[in-house]
Design a protein around this motif. Structure first.
Motif, PDB file in Angstrom:
ATOM      1  N   GLU A 117       0.864  -1.182   0.000  1.00  0.00           N
ATOM      2  CA  GLU A 117       0.000   0.000   0.000  1.00  0.00           C
ATOM      3  C   GLU A 117       0.895   1.224   0.000  1.00  0.00           C
ATOM      4  N   ALA A 118       0.841   1.985  -1.078  1.00  0.00           N
ATOM      5  CA  ALA A 118       1.699   3.158  -1.215  1.00  0.00           C
ATOM      6  C   ALA A 118       1.309   4.212  -0.182  1.00  0.00           C
ATOM      7  N   LEU A 119       2.309   4.824   0.440  1.00  0.00           N
ATOM      8  CA  LEU A 119       2.052   5.905   1.390  1.00  0.00           C
ATOM      9  C   LEU A 119       1.742   7.175   0.624  1.00  0.00           C
ATOM     10  N   PRO A 120       0.894   8.046   1.146  1.00  0.00           N
ATOM     11  CA  PRO A 120       0.535   9.277   0.436  1.00  0.00           C
ATOM     12  C   PRO A 120       1.724  10.222   0.299  1.00  0.00           C
ATOM     13  N   ALA A 121       1.665  11.090  -0.697  1.00  0.00           N
ATOM     14  CA  ALA A 121       2.728  12.069  -0.941  1.00  0.00           C
ATOM     15  C   ALA A 121       2.795  13.066   0.214  1.00  0.00           C
ATOM     16  N   LYS A 170       7.828   4.676  -0.819  1.00  0.00           N
ATOM     17  CA  LYS A 170       7.755   3.780   0.328  1.00  0.00           C
ATOM     18  C   LYS A 170       6.305   3.448   0.595  1.00  0.00           C
ATOM     19  N   GLY A 171       6.112   2.313   1.253  1.00  0.00           N
ATOM     20  CA  GLY A 171       4.766   1.869   1.533  1.00  0.00           C
ATOM     21  C   GLY A 171       4.770   0.763   2.563  1.00  0.00           C
ATOM     22  N   THR A 172       3.586   0.245   2.838  1.00  0.00           N
ATOM     23  CA  THR A 172       3.404  -0.800   3.846  1.00  0.00           C
ATOM     24  C   THR A 172       2.995  -2.090   3.147  1.00  0.00           C
ATOM     25  N   VAL A 173       3.643  -3.184   3.513  1.00  0.00           N
ATOM     26  CA  VAL A 173       3.327  -4.498   2.952  1.00  0.00           C
ATOM     27  C   VAL A 173       1.992  -4.953   3.533  1.00  0.00           C
ATOM     28  N   LYS A 193       9.579 -18.393  -3.468  1.00  0.00           N
ATOM     29  CA  LYS A 193       9.985 -19.392  -4.450  1.00  0.00           C
ATOM     30  C   LYS A 193      10.575 -20.590  -3.726  1.00  0.00           C
ATOM     31  N   LYS A 194      10.673 -21.684  -4.423  1.00  0.00           N
ATOM     32  CA  LYS A 194      11.278 -22.884  -3.842  1.00  0.00           C
ATOM     33  C   LYS A 194      12.703 -22.550  -3.430  1.00  0.00           C
ATOM     34  N   ASP A 195      13.065 -22.869  -2.214  1.00  0.00           N
ATOM     35  CA  ASP A 195      14.395 -22.617  -1.639  1.00  0.00           C
ATOM     36  C   ASP A 195      14.709 -21.132  -1.455  1.00  0.00           C
ATOM     37  N   GLU A 196      13.721 -20.225  -1.628  1.00  0.00           N
ATOM     38  CA  GLU A 196      13.939 -18.792  -1.413  1.00  0.00           C
ATOM     39  C   GLU A 196      12.746 -18.203  -0.664  1.00  0.00           C
ATOM     40  N   PRO A 197      12.709 -18.330   0.663  1.00  0.00           N
ATOM     41  CA  PRO A 197      11.593 -17.747   1.415  1.00  0.00           C
ATOM     42  C   PRO A 197      11.649 -16.216   1.370  1.00  0.00           C
ATOM     43  N   LEU A 198      10.503 -15.582   1.528  1.00  0.00           N
ATOM     44  CA  LEU A 198      10.451 -14.121   1.528  1.00  0.00           C
ATOM     45  C   LEU A 198      11.037 -13.563   2.822  1.00  0.00           C
ATOM     46  N   THR A 199      11.701 -12.416   2.719  1.00  0.00           N
ATOM     47  CA  THR A 199      12.283 -11.780   3.898  1.00  0.00           C
ATOM     48  C   THR A 199      11.374 -10.687   4.463  1.00  0.00           C
ATOM     49  N   VAL A 200      10.440 -10.183   3.658  1.00  0.00           N
ATOM     50  CA  VAL A 200       9.502  -9.174   4.166  1.00  0.00           C
ATOM     51  C   VAL A 200       8.281  -9.873   4.744  1.00  0.00           C
ATOM     52  N   LYS A 201       7.598  -9.174   5.639  1.00  0.00           N
ATOM     53  CA  LYS A 201       6.372  -9.736   6.218  1.00  0.00           C
ATOM     54  C   LYS A 201       5.296  -8.650   6.215  1.00  0.00           C
ATOM     55  N   VAL A 202       4.068  -9.059   6.365  1.00  0.00           N
ATOM     56  CA  VAL A 202       2.945  -8.128   6.387  1.00  0.00           C
ATOM     57  C   VAL A 202       3.153  -7.127   7.526  1.00  0.00           C
ATOM     58  N   GLY A 203       2.965  -5.851   7.217  1.00  0.00           N
ATOM     59  CA  GLY A 203       3.132  -4.792   8.213  1.00  0.00           C
ATOM     60  C   GLY A 203       4.455  -4.055   8.092  1.00  0.00           C
ATOM     61  N   ASP A 204       5.426  -4.616   7.359  1.00  0.00           N
ATOM     62  CA  ASP A 204       6.718  -3.949   7.175  1.00  0.00           C
ATOM     63  C   ASP A 204       6.541  -2.685   6.331  1.00  0.00           C
ATOM     64  N   THR A 205       7.285  -1.639   6.664  1.00  0.00           N
ATOM     65  CA  THR A 205       7.353  -0.443   5.830  1.00  0.00           C
ATOM     66  C   THR A 205       8.603  -0.597   4.977  1.00  0.00           C
ATOM     67  N   VAL A 206       8.448  -0.444   3.668  1.00  0.00           N
ATOM     68  CA  VAL A 206       9.544  -0.732   2.742  1.00  0.00           C
ATOM     69  C   VAL A 206       9.798   0.435   1.792  1.00  0.00           C
ATOM     70  N   LEU A 207      11.028   0.482   1.278  1.00  0.00           N
ATOM     71  CA  LEU A 207      11.409   1.404   0.206  1.00  0.00           C
ATOM     72  C   LEU A 207      11.520   0.598  -1.073  1.00  0.00           C
TER      73      LEU A 207
END
Length: 92
Positions: free
Chosen positions: A16-20, A40-43, A50-64
């Motif tokens: 979810e994109a953060l407002p300007a 930036k936004g919130t997951v 992917k197989k053998d590549e788990p995600l490093t982000v989780k729901v609720g993280d703020t990301v660039l």
């Protein structure tokens, strides 16, 4: 954050994109025509990875993320970006 009924596949992430910014640090108001889109936004949803590549982000993280990352989606009046995890540059 609203409750959405969408499940990204594989290594995709729904952000979810953060407002300007509407005001500068010194207190000046920025007109709509001059506002820059935030990168930036919130997951709000993640895939299973992917197989053998788990995600490093989780729901609720703020990301660039990169300027041209993801595909824009509008659900229930809210702007989201669907992107691959590799398009995310950092968790803040």
């Amino acid at each position: 954050m609203s409750k959405i009924n969408i499940k990204p596949l594989a290594d995709r992430v729904l952000v979810e994109a953060l407002p300007a910014e509407t005001q500068t640090a010194s207190g000046l108001y920025i007109p709509d025509s001059a506002q820059e889109k935030q990168h930036k936004g919130t997951v709000v949803a993640i895939g299973n990875g992917k197989k053998d590549e788990p995600l490093t982000v989780k729901v609720g993280d703020t990301v660039l993320y990169g300027k041209y990352s993801g595909s824009e989606i509008k659900l229930e009046g809210i702007n989201y970006l669907m992107m691959r995890e590799e398009d995310i540059m950092a968790i803040i």
